[in-house]
Write an enzyme that holds these catalytic residues in place. Structure first.
Site, PDB file in Angstrom:
ATOM      1  N   LYS A  95      -8.476  27.868  47.065  1.00  0.00           N
ATOM      2  CA  LYS A  95      -9.160  27.787  48.606  1.00  0.00           C
ATOM      3  C   LYS A  95     -10.523  27.507  48.816  1.00  0.00           C
ATOM      4  CE  LYS A  95      -6.119  31.003  50.510  1.00  0.00           C
ATOM      5  NZ  LYS A  95      -5.407  31.625  49.469  1.00  0.00           N
ATOM      6  N   GLU A 117     -10.296  34.261  58.714  1.00  0.00           N
ATOM      7  CA  GLU A 117      -9.431  35.303  58.649  1.00  0.00           C
ATOM      8  C   GLU A 117      -9.209  35.477  56.946  1.00  0.00           C
ATOM      9  OE1 GLU A 117      -8.394  32.537  58.862  1.00  0.00           O
ATOM     10  OE2 GLU A 117      -7.006  32.343  57.306  1.00  0.00           O
ATOM     11  N   SER A 384      -2.316  28.863  41.210  1.00  0.00           N
ATOM     12  CA  SER A 384      -3.433  28.813  42.294  1.00  0.00           C
ATOM     13  C   SER A 384      -4.641  29.785  42.229  1.00  0.00           C
ATOM     14  CB  SER A 384      -2.436  29.141  43.693  1.00  0.00           C
ATOM     15  OG  SER A 384      -1.879  30.403  43.573  1.00  0.00           O
TER      16      SER A 384
HETATM   17  C1  LIG Z   1      -4.057  32.606  49.335  1.00  0.00           C
HETATM   18  C2  LIG Z   1      -3.611  32.268  48.312  1.00  0.00           C
HETATM   19  C3  LIG Z   1      -2.282  31.923  48.117  1.00  0.00           C
HETATM   20  C4  LIG Z   1      -1.239  31.743  49.365  1.00  0.00           C
HETATM   21  O1  LIG Z   1      -1.870  30.618  50.113  1.00  0.00           O
HETATM   22  P1  LIG Z   1      -1.008  29.189  50.389  1.00  0.00           P
HETATM   23  O2  LIG Z   1      -1.822  28.794  51.536  1.00  0.00           O
HETATM   24  O3  LIG Z   1       0.263  29.594  50.491  1.00  0.00           O
HETATM   25  O4  LIG Z   1      -1.596  28.668  49.037  1.00  0.00           O
HETATM   26  C5  LIG Z   1      -1.560  31.463  46.721  1.00  0.00           C
HETATM   27  N1  LIG Z   1      -2.293  31.737  45.671  1.00  0.00           N
HETATM   28  C6  LIG Z   1      -3.765  32.404  45.897  1.00  0.00           C
HETATM   29  C7  LIG Z   1      -4.211  32.742  44.533  1.00  0.00           C
HETATM   30  C8  LIG Z   1      -4.242  32.453  46.999  1.00  0.00           C
HETATM   31  O5  LIG Z   1      -5.347  33.055  47.046  1.00  0.00           O
END
Ligand SMILES: *Cc1c(COP(=O)(O)O)cnc(C)c1O
Length: 403
Positions: A95, A117, A384
């Site tokens: 993010k 948000e 992620s």
């Molecule tokens: C917010 C988040 C997601 C999901 O959001 P995407 O916009 O689909 O990437 C996935 N993994 C993590 C660790 C997140 O914080």
């Protein structure tokens, strides 16, 4: 090439094929057009690019490593598995790439008040950190249910100087938080920039958020070519709104030999109201600024969603994903809560890496498919985010004595 150049999307009206667009109140059109124009100028401005690259390197921790998961690979006994380590970024998830990029845009536009948000709280934390770094006022809207399951991130946002506003309407999760943020923006648009957290919402957000995350795939491409001397066979990423996945996939869209798989939240199973897998029983509709696939009933009413992972618990998918699914370029599958929790455990025990529950959905898919692939194949999963925020919740489910 098997389809139109990915770099040409979205078109001038903000569409990815039939998806996307600008479905917003009249009062926001000027702000969105200004944002688009500023983004175009910034993209072409070497000084902006230099500042962004410097912050990504020194503040966020890029490039992130591409890690060979040797023990996971050994256990599954099939394809070679690599992990792109977005979990090692500052604030704990991908993010921050977007939050830093957008706060630089806000500064260029002379806006010093930031709103956002958040679902899992990761986007809220990234935005609060970026706002603190640039001395901006920051207000984060978060569903009351999410505040409870992500209490650690609520405290982090507050330490970072943000005001966290609990949203109790409806299901009290991400969708309602976005509604409140939009309401705030309509009221305060002159002074305020809305840092939207996924590849969602009205044009130009799906494009801007994607572009700030494209660095994930660009690095991965370089790293795997250096490491293995060839492209991978398959990439896997979890898909909430779709930002980590599209950022990871984008540099590979023209490589026909690379299969791309997005993994949605299967929740408690594919039954109405019990999951958040938009491509399993979803339909075409408009939600919060964009036309895309979403979970709604025959009258267009948005259905309840469920996922163990707050970050995947949203009724709509980013419009660019709907387009590449139609073209057959990205395929989509899902992992259930139980499968994600098992993957959370497996990665922790085999690699010493506690993944975010969102990312655990991608790992769950890897666990399903890797054993049947031969040992010469290369799979890369986008990790992620890290799981610190989820430890309390997972302990309550998985540990005998969670105290
Ligand atoms: C917010 C988040 C997601 C999901 O959001 P995407 O916009 O689909 O990437 C996935 N993994 C993590 C660790 C997140 O914080």
């Amino acid at each position: 090439m098997m389809f139109p150049d990915p770099a040409a999307l979205p078109d001038a009206s903000g569409h990815f094929g039939p998806y996307g667009g600008m479905f917003v109140p009249e009062t926001l059109m000027t702000a969105l057009r200004d944002l688009e124009a500023e983004y175009k100028m910034a993209s072409a401005d070497p000084e902006f690019q230099r500042e962004l690259a410097g912050l990504l390197r020194d503040y966020c921790g890029r490039p992130t490593p591409l890690y060979f998961a040797e023990r996971l690979t050994g256990r599954l006994g099939g394809a070679k598995i690599y992990l792109k380590r977005e979990d090692l970024l500052h604030t704990g998830a991908h993010k921050i790439n977007n939050a830093i990029g957008q706060i630089l845009l806000a500064r260029r536009m002379g806006k010093s008040r930031i709103i956002a948000e958040t679902g899992a709280g990761q986007h809220g934390v990234a935005t609060a950190a970026a706002a603190a770094r640039f001395g901006c006022e920051c207000v984060i809207y978060m569903g009351a249910v999410d505040m409870e399951r992500q209490a650690l991130n609520v405290a982090r946002m507050r330490f970072l100087g943000a005001k966290v506003v609990a949203v109790t309407a409806g299901q009290a999760t991400l969708k309602e938080a976005i509604n409140e943020a939009m309401r705030d923006w309509v009221t305060n648009v002159r002074t305020t920039h809305y840092i939207l957290g996924s590849a969602l919402g009205s044009h130009p957000y799906p494009m801007i958020v994607r572009d700030f995350h494209r660095v994930i795939g660009e690095e991965t491409r370089r790293q795997i070519l250096e490491r293995e001397g060839r492209l991978p066979d398959q990439l896997v990423a979890c898909v909430g709104g779709g930002s980590n996945a599209i950022g990871f996939f984008h540099a590979f869209l023209n490589d026909e030999s690379v299969a791309l798989t997005g993994v949605e939240a299967g929740g408690a199973g594919i039954e109405r109201g019990r999951h958040a897998a938009r491509f399993q029983g979803g339909r075409l509709g408009v939600l919060q600024g964009t036309k895309t696939w979403l979970l709604a009933d025959a009258d267009g009413q948005i259905e309840l969603t469920h996922s163990v992972s707050a970050g995947l618990d949203y009724a709509a998918i980013g419009p660019e994903h709907s387009h590449y699914r139609d073209l057959g370029r990205i395929t989509y599958d899902f992992a259930t809560d139980d499968e994600a929790l098992a993957a959370f455990r497996a990665l922790s025990e085999l690699e010493g890496i506690i993944p975010a529950l969102e990312s655990a959905h991608a790992i769950a898919h890897v666990i399903k498919i890797a054993p049947a692939l031969d040992a010469g194949k290369i799979l890369i999963a986008n990790l992620s985010g890290r799981g610190d925020k989820d430890v309390h919740q997972a302990a309550g489910i998985l540990l005998q004595d969670p105290a």
